[in-house]
Write a protein that holds these residues in place. Sequence first.
Motif, PDB file in Angstrom:
ATOM      1  N   LEU A  74     -11.609  16.588  -7.672  1.00  0.00           N
ATOM      2  CA  LEU A  74     -10.397  16.035  -6.328  1.00  0.00           C
ATOM      3  C   LEU A  74     -10.139  16.420  -5.388  1.00  0.00           C
ATOM      4  CD1 LEU A  74      -9.377  12.828  -5.238  1.00  0.00           C
ATOM      5  CD2 LEU A  74      -7.604  14.068  -5.984  1.00  0.00           C
ATOM      6  N   ALA A  75      -9.782  17.695  -5.665  1.00  0.00           N
ATOM      7  CA  ALA A  75      -9.854  18.844  -4.850  1.00  0.00           C
ATOM      8  C   ALA A  75     -10.788  19.497  -3.437  1.00  0.00           C
ATOM      9  CB  ALA A  75      -8.997  19.589  -4.826  1.00  0.00           C
ATOM     10  N   LYS A  76     -12.279  19.486  -4.819  1.00  0.00           N
ATOM     11  CA  LYS A  76     -13.226  20.164  -3.907  1.00  0.00           C
ATOM     12  C   LYS A  76     -14.421  19.117  -3.120  1.00  0.00           C
ATOM     13  CE  LYS A  76     -14.477  23.114  -7.241  1.00  0.00           C
ATOM     14  NZ  LYS A  76     -15.136  24.214  -9.293  1.00  0.00           N
ATOM     15  N   VAL A  77     -14.954  20.224  -2.193  1.00  0.00           N
ATOM     16  CA  VAL A  77     -15.537  19.348  -1.361  1.00  0.00           C
ATOM     17  C   VAL A  77     -17.171  17.760  -2.222  1.00  0.00           C
ATOM     18  CG1 VAL A  77     -17.189  19.095   0.515  1.00  0.00           C
ATOM     19  CG2 VAL A  77     -15.477  20.293   0.430  1.00  0.00           C
ATOM     20  N   ARG A  78     -17.305  17.140  -2.072  1.00  0.00           N
ATOM     21  CA  ARG A  78     -18.090  16.138  -2.522  1.00  0.00           C
ATOM     22  C   ARG A  78     -19.096  15.716  -1.470  1.00  0.00           C
ATOM     23  NH1 ARG A  78     -14.070  12.635  -3.775  1.00  0.00           N
ATOM     24  NH2 ARG A  78     -12.719  13.885  -3.059  1.00  0.00           N
ATOM     25  N   GLU A  79     -19.969  15.524  -2.491  1.00  0.00           N
ATOM     26  CA  GLU A  79     -20.758  14.651  -1.667  1.00  0.00           C
ATOM     27  C   GLU A  79     -21.253  13.327  -1.599  1.00  0.00           C
ATOM     28  OE1 GLU A  79     -26.433  13.565  -2.277  1.00  0.00           O
ATOM     29  OE2 GLU A  79     -25.288  14.948  -3.812  1.00  0.00           O
ATOM     30  N   PRO A  80     -20.704  12.769  -0.451  1.00  0.00           N
ATOM     31  CA  PRO A  80     -20.366  10.616  -0.480  1.00  0.00           C
ATOM     32  C   PRO A  80     -22.233  10.520  -0.803  1.00  0.00           C
ATOM     33  CG  PRO A  80     -19.938  12.161   1.796  1.00  0.00           C
ATOM     34  CD  PRO A  80     -21.142  13.332   0.986  1.00  0.00           C
ATOM     35  N   LEU A  89      -8.773   8.765 -11.497  1.00  0.00           N
ATOM     36  CA  LEU A  89      -7.913   9.844 -12.167  1.00  0.00           C
ATOM     37  C   LEU A  89      -6.694  10.099 -11.906  1.00  0.00           C
ATOM     38  CD1 LEU A  89      -6.158   8.935 -15.104  1.00  0.00           C
ATOM     39  CD2 LEU A  89      -7.353   9.914 -16.100  1.00  0.00           C
ATOM     40  N   ILE A  90      -5.347  10.206 -11.417  1.00  0.00           N
ATOM     41  CA  ILE A  90      -5.156  11.017 -10.674  1.00  0.00           C
ATOM     42  C   ILE A  90      -3.361  11.177 -10.359  1.00  0.00           C
ATOM     43  CG2 ILE A  90      -6.317  11.780  -8.941  1.00  0.00           C
ATOM     44  CD1 ILE A  90      -4.809   9.825  -7.342  1.00  0.00           C
ATOM     45  N   SER A  96      -2.334  14.755  -4.041  1.00  0.00           N
ATOM     46  CA  SER A  96      -3.244  14.273  -5.071  1.00  0.00           C
ATOM     47  C   SER A  96      -4.201  12.602  -4.117  1.00  0.00           C
ATOM     48  CB  SER A  96      -3.183  14.043  -6.461  1.00  0.00           C
ATOM     49  OG  SER A  96      -3.414  15.142  -6.878  1.00  0.00           O
ATOM     50  N   VAL A  97      -2.957  11.811  -3.299  1.00  0.00           N
ATOM     51  CA  VAL A  97      -3.028  11.083  -2.682  1.00  0.00           C
ATOM     52  C   VAL A  97      -3.756  10.933  -1.901  1.00  0.00           C
ATOM     53  CG1 VAL A  97      -2.059   8.549  -2.187  1.00  0.00           C
ATOM     54  CG2 VAL A  97      -0.753  10.056  -4.674  1.00  0.00           C
ATOM     55  N   SER A  98      -3.280  12.134  -1.158  1.00  0.00           N
ATOM     56  CA  SER A  98      -4.000  12.209   0.571  1.00  0.00           C
ATOM     57  C   SER A  98      -5.181  12.615   0.186  1.00  0.00           C
ATOM     58  CB  SER A  98      -3.048  13.470   1.414  1.00  0.00           C
ATOM     59  OG  SER A  98      -1.935  13.538   1.262  1.00  0.00           O
ATOM     60  N   GLN A  99      -5.761  13.659  -1.302  1.00  0.00           N
ATOM     61  CA  GLN A  99      -6.554  13.917  -1.746  1.00  0.00           C
ATOM     62  C   GLN A  99      -7.527  12.086  -1.253  1.00  0.00           C
ATOM     63  OE1 GLN A  99      -6.290  16.603  -4.215  1.00  0.00           O
ATOM     64  NE2 GLN A  99      -6.665  17.775  -2.929  1.00  0.00           N
ATOM     65  N   LEU A 100      -7.253  11.278  -1.968  1.00  0.00           N
ATOM     66  CA  LEU A 100      -7.599  10.555  -1.905  1.00  0.00           C
ATOM     67  C   LEU A 100      -7.859   9.088  -1.102  1.00  0.00           C
ATOM     68  CD1 LEU A 100      -8.110   7.557  -3.758  1.00  0.00           C
ATOM     69  CD2 LEU A 100      -5.175   6.903  -4.106  1.00  0.00           C
ATOM     70  N   LEU A 101      -7.175   9.299   0.185  1.00  0.00           N
ATOM     71  CA  LEU A 101      -6.951   8.995   1.267  1.00  0.00           C
ATOM     72  C   LEU A 101      -8.000   9.058   1.785  1.00  0.00           C
ATOM     73  CD1 LEU A 101      -3.457   7.119   1.678  1.00  0.00           C
ATOM     74  CD2 LEU A 101      -5.142   6.280   0.713  1.00  0.00           C
TER      75      LEU A 101
END
Length: 624
Positions: A74-80, A89-90, A96-101
Amino acid sequence: MGSLQESVRDKIFKEIITPHKYSSSSTPNGALGQQYKESQWKVLVLDKLATRMISACCKMHEIMAEGITLVENLAKVREPLPQLDAIYLITPTNESVSQLLSDFAEHGKWTYRAAHVYFTEACPDQLFTDMCRHPATKYKAIKTLKEINCAFLPCERRVFTLGSPTVFNAFYSPNRELNRINCLERAAEQIATLCATLREFPSIRYRAHFDQNGEFAQLVQQKLVAYKADDPSMGDGPNKERSQLIIIDRGFDPVTPLLHELTFQAMSYDLLPIENDVYIYKKESPTGTKEAEVILDESDDLWVELRHQHIANVSQKVTKKLKQFAEEKRISGKEGKEKSSVNDVAQMVKRMPQYQKELNNYATHMHLAEDCMREYQHKVAEICKVEQDLAMGTDSDNERIRDPMRAVVPILLNANINVNEKIRIILLYILYKGGITEENLTKLLQHATIPMEDKVKIFNLQHLAVPVIQDGTRRKPYTAYHASNRKERVSEQTYQQSRWTPYFKDLIEEAVEDKLDQKQFPYLSGGARGAGRGTAPTSARTRYHWTNVRGQARTGPRLIFFVIGGITYSETRAAYEIGEGNKAWDIIVGSTHLITPNDHLENIKGLSEPVTTSNFEVMDPPMG
């Protein structure tokens, strides 16, 4: 009863992964039906705690078999991947919620097609409100939102941690009052999720000698009551009313975390640079020497068999098992000799490459045992005898030691012995004496040339309610963990440099035999066993209409021990030594984190540090 890891694995697959493998479909005429088809591949996105939890109990091939094509951090830059749904699962924290949103911040440019969000535990009110106000909710990006009540790390079959070393500071430091309650609320919530996962609603006991234990026990009880309200069947089952959760502070036994342990697992983690259970060593290959990495976990049957055995037996056991394997596979060579070497195994691999995996496993444990013995002989052999004498108060002939300074001072003067080893000896001497004068401590520190910044590793032990400086009286304080106040284990076979038995083992035995002192370990609120098990309370969280899927009930009572501030590998071993042969109780032990002696000293040192955002992890307070 299944293992702790199996319980968590079953929960993760049953409640999160498997349900998304299939999706409802329409019947051929277009009407909705109850048919299901295998759905598209999905992405599994994990935060830090969830990653460690999944790694401890799930295999990648098992996850892939359930329709997961990719596991992301979750914390890393991910390819769309806007054509795929994502399962998150967080932990329900701001980070964590900020990264999700942020994955769904701009409508039409989402990272994934939709989100199925699973929180490890109860979500705080304010965080839930913030999620409801976010555009991702408005545009219905979040298709699933559930709490699975599983926020701990199942390290081994009988061992768990919270993955939270910072709780040590919050609980024991005089400088942590501002952040203390948030951190302890979070820890209490995590313990409650352990009980929910195991389907337990235990009676709670705590060590009365340390005042904060009772306060923490109350926090845990509040969390358990909330989970019981959500699931009134929690704790139901044969003899489940006998289950107990026993909360202990780290000061209950200050001796064990200081000693060099000579059983395989404890010795390996103490003397070798093993990080995240990864052992790195150099091995011979056809192309020369190369570096090999091995994970020491319960997927390795040989490791599970050897980890609690004394190092003196390990090499012999590996050689014996290697000989048996060679005979079964009809591998010729020098395997029949009394002791095999790593080179012998390498030769066997060349002759029978089809058994490379099995033979490499034997070689790994030979390497590990040899590395342990090398470190022991070069660095700590002479220290171990002195440690054992100080811990026991007697020598190997069971004679009372009369002049311990004769053995202590040469170690302190030895320039080849590192600072932490000297500090461990000084602390063991202090514990043997029940505290010493400031004048004597100053002399010891001068002999050992302890740097100023490391002296706090000694003085700060006082914050664990352990006497360091004498209070002016000559009377030695009573300490239950002292060898002279404990039962003798004369019938148990011991090695001269492994005479000490962790006090933790005594407590487990007493609890199993229903002999644990109720004054020293009272039930919460003074109640007896099963107290507080009346009518199930009403849930305060039902307004969210989130799903808490029930697991299968386990049978029989459990003893769950929780140590606040770290548990050693020698203490976890006690759970197996007693639990494996005990049919009446299932024994589970855990802590905020697993510790080696050096970890413990660093934790103690940290009690002097001022409160800053860099040395203290502030948790979002979970819902009460």
